[in-house]
Structures are given as C-alpha cells and as structure tokens.
Design a protein around this motif. Structure first.
Motif, PDB file in Angstrom:
ATOM      1  N   PRO A 167     131.641  77.750  31.129  1.00 37.48           N
ATOM      2  CA  PRO A 167     132.467  78.926  30.748  1.00 37.48           C
ATOM      3  C   PRO A 167     131.989  79.756  29.695  1.00 37.48           C
ATOM      4  CG  PRO A 167     133.649  76.872  30.074  1.00 37.48           C
ATOM      5  CD  PRO A 167     132.395  76.481  30.791  1.00 37.48           C
ATOM      6  N   TYR A 168     132.102  81.036  29.648  1.00 41.39           N
ATOM      7  CA  TYR A 168     131.733  82.048  28.736  1.00 41.39           C
ATOM      8  C   TYR A 168     133.077  82.008  27.458  1.00 41.39           C
ATOM      9  CZ  TYR A 168     131.139  86.615  26.246  1.00 41.39           C
ATOM     10  OH  TYR A 168     130.722  87.432  25.257  1.00 41.39           O
ATOM     11  N   LEU A 169     132.582  81.863  26.344  1.00 43.24           N
ATOM     12  CA  LEU A 169     133.404  81.838  25.190  1.00 43.24           C
ATOM     13  C   LEU A 169     133.072  82.922  24.076  1.00 43.24           C
ATOM     14  CD1 LEU A 169     133.049  77.920  24.810  1.00 43.24           C
ATOM     15  CD2 LEU A 169     135.177  79.013  25.904  1.00 43.24           C
ATOM     16  N   VAL A 170     134.197  83.326  23.455  1.00 46.13           N
ATOM     17  CA  VAL A 170     133.906  84.170  22.212  1.00 46.13           C
ATOM     18  C   VAL A 170     134.664  83.368  21.313  1.00 46.13           C
ATOM     19  CG1 VAL A 170     134.594  86.267  21.337  1.00 46.13           C
ATOM     20  CG2 VAL A 170     133.917  86.275  23.903  1.00 46.13           C
ATOM     21  N   LEU A 171     134.162  82.849  20.003  1.00 42.52           N
ATOM     22  CA  LEU A 171     135.110  81.981  19.250  1.00 42.52           C
ATOM     23  C   LEU A 171     135.058  82.804  17.932  1.00 42.52           C
ATOM     24  CD1 LEU A 171     132.976  78.890  19.795  1.00 42.52           C
ATOM     25  CD2 LEU A 171     134.987  79.431  20.674  1.00 42.52           C
ATOM     26  N   PRO A 172     136.201  82.472  17.155  1.00 46.30           N
ATOM     27  CA  PRO A 172     136.512  83.253  15.994  1.00 46.30           C
ATOM     28  C   PRO A 172     135.507  83.186  14.996  1.00 46.30           C
ATOM     29  CG  PRO A 172     137.646  80.989  16.201  1.00 46.30           C
ATOM     30  CD  PRO A 172     137.099  81.406  17.333  1.00 46.30           C
TER      31      PRO A 172
END
Length: 254
Positions: A167-172
């Motif tokens: 899965p694609y993720l955008v992390l802080p």
C-alpha cells in the motif's frame, strides 16, 4: 543502549502525528480558485494510470499530507532557511558530500545482495577514495576522478526479489512512500546503525544528532518541492503517481 536511541527517534517522529490542532486544507479551497491546470487535468486524474496505485488508507494518507504541509511550512523550511543563513556554503556542500558518501555503505550492501557486482565495485571504490582522500566524504574526490555516484537501498533489493510495493503511504514528516520501501528503510537503518562505521570518531551519522542534520540536508536538497505548490486540486494523486513511477525507474535501472 543503541536500540533505545532508535526507539526514541521513532517515537519523536510518530509523536508529530498526535497533534490534533492542525488546520485542514480542503480540496474545495482549490476548486473555487481560477486555476489553469497546465500539468495535470481533471481528465488526467480520472485516467487509470493515476488511479491504479494501491492506496487503501487514502483518508489517513491525505490527513498526513495536510499535516506535512504545516510541518513543512512552519518548522522544516524555517529550520532549513536558518541553516542556510548561518552555515557557510562550502560547509553545506561538505555536509551534503558526507551524507552522500555514507549512503555508499547501503548501496554497496544492496548491490551485493542484487548481484550487481560492477556497481558494488564502483561504490566500494567511491567510498574508499572519498573516506580517505576526501576526508570522510567531505570532498567528493571520486566523482572528479571518474567514479560515478550509484544508488541502491533495501526497498529496491526487496523489489529485485519480487516483493511488491504494498500500500502507498504518506508518513508524518517523512512524506510519500510505500510499505515495501519504508520497511526496507527501517530495517536498513537499524543494520547500518548497528554497524557504527564511524565509531572511532565518536560520531553517529545515523544517530539523533546526525539524523537531524541529515533531515535538514535532505530537505534543503528538495527545497524546490512544496506541499500544495502545484496549484492543482489533484496534487495528491500527482505526487502519488510520480513517487511510484520514480521508484519503478530506480528498480529497473541496472
């Protein structure tokens, strides 16, 4: 203990996501403006190639994208601007060269794991030359004598052995990635941390201090990218597509 320092660093990053007073930038804010879509149009956004990327936690990712905008605007960019103001340009270049040289350790190991022996040999020579003649990599002597910069990481090694993106993720604080790449980054980081190649100098390039300087240097070198800087309501899809494409290009690059 070393592992405690690693955990502290992880907790510091993840704690950023607990800030619940971050103002959202809704897509409607953009839709109401007179914007010319010169790079990606609404039809592009509906195109299969932009939507085919596996993104099952998109609501979370969008929240992190909003969060990163504010973190970037009110913290990271001001820190980078201060760093550029107080640090002489030759020293900034030396810091950048140092971290590029440190990356050779990961590139060498992953080139071996992928049986790219030619790339491994060049990388080993680069590291040796820059670590000695280049004074721990502060000067990029290797490039000047015809040893090109190479790159590999554990995420690419996992891809080499058939592991999918996940899965694609955008992390802080970290930005766009995917499950395979962030797993490779975490595992590779721990292994390099344990290797402690600069132990005789009592300096950890991947410790808390070195990690902070690395983050500043990395953001400085990607300063041209700004969250919500494209002026299009489809920027999230745009960044997601090009991150995935970029990693695919690296994966296929021998």
């Amino acid at each position: 203990m070393k592992i405690n320092k690693i955990l502290i660093s992880i907790v510091m990053v993840l704690s950023l996501s607990s800030c619940n007073n971050v103002e959202k930038i809704e897509e409607s804010d953009y839709r109401g403006r007179n914007i010319e879509f010169t790079e990606i149009t609404e039809q592009d956004a509906k195109d299969t190639k932009f939507l085919a990327i596996y993104d099952p936690v998109e609501p979370f990712n969008r929240r992190m994208y909003y969060f990163n905008y504010y973190l970037d605007k009110y913290f990271l960019i001001p820190v980078v601007n201060t760093y550029e103001f107080v640090t002489p340009t030759p020293l900034q270049k030396g810091v950048n060269n140092f971290f590029n040289n440190f990356q050779n350790v990961s590139t060498f190991a992953n080139s071996i794991l992928q049986f790219k022996l030619g790339k491994a040999a060049v990388t080993a020579l680069r590291f040796g030359v820059n670590s000695t003649v280049g004074i721990l990599g502060l000067f990029d002597v290797a490039t000047d004598i015809g040893l090109p910069k190479t790159y590999e990481d554990l995420g690419l090694t996992l891809a080499y052995y058939g592991v999918g993106n996940g899965p694609y993720l955008v992390l802080p604080g970290y930005g766009p990635t995917n499950l395979r790449d962030i797993t490779g980054k975490a595992v590779g980081g721990v292994l390099i941390y344990e290797a402690d190649i600069y132990h005789p100098l009592d300096f950890r390039a991947d410790g808390i201090e070195g990690g902070s300087l690395y983050a500043i240097n990395t953001r400085k070198n990607t300063k041209s990218f700004r969250y919500y800087g494209t002026g299009t309501p489809f920027e999230y899809e745009y960044v997601r597509f090009f991150y995935t494409t970029y990693r695919d290009i690296l994966k296929d690059n021998d």
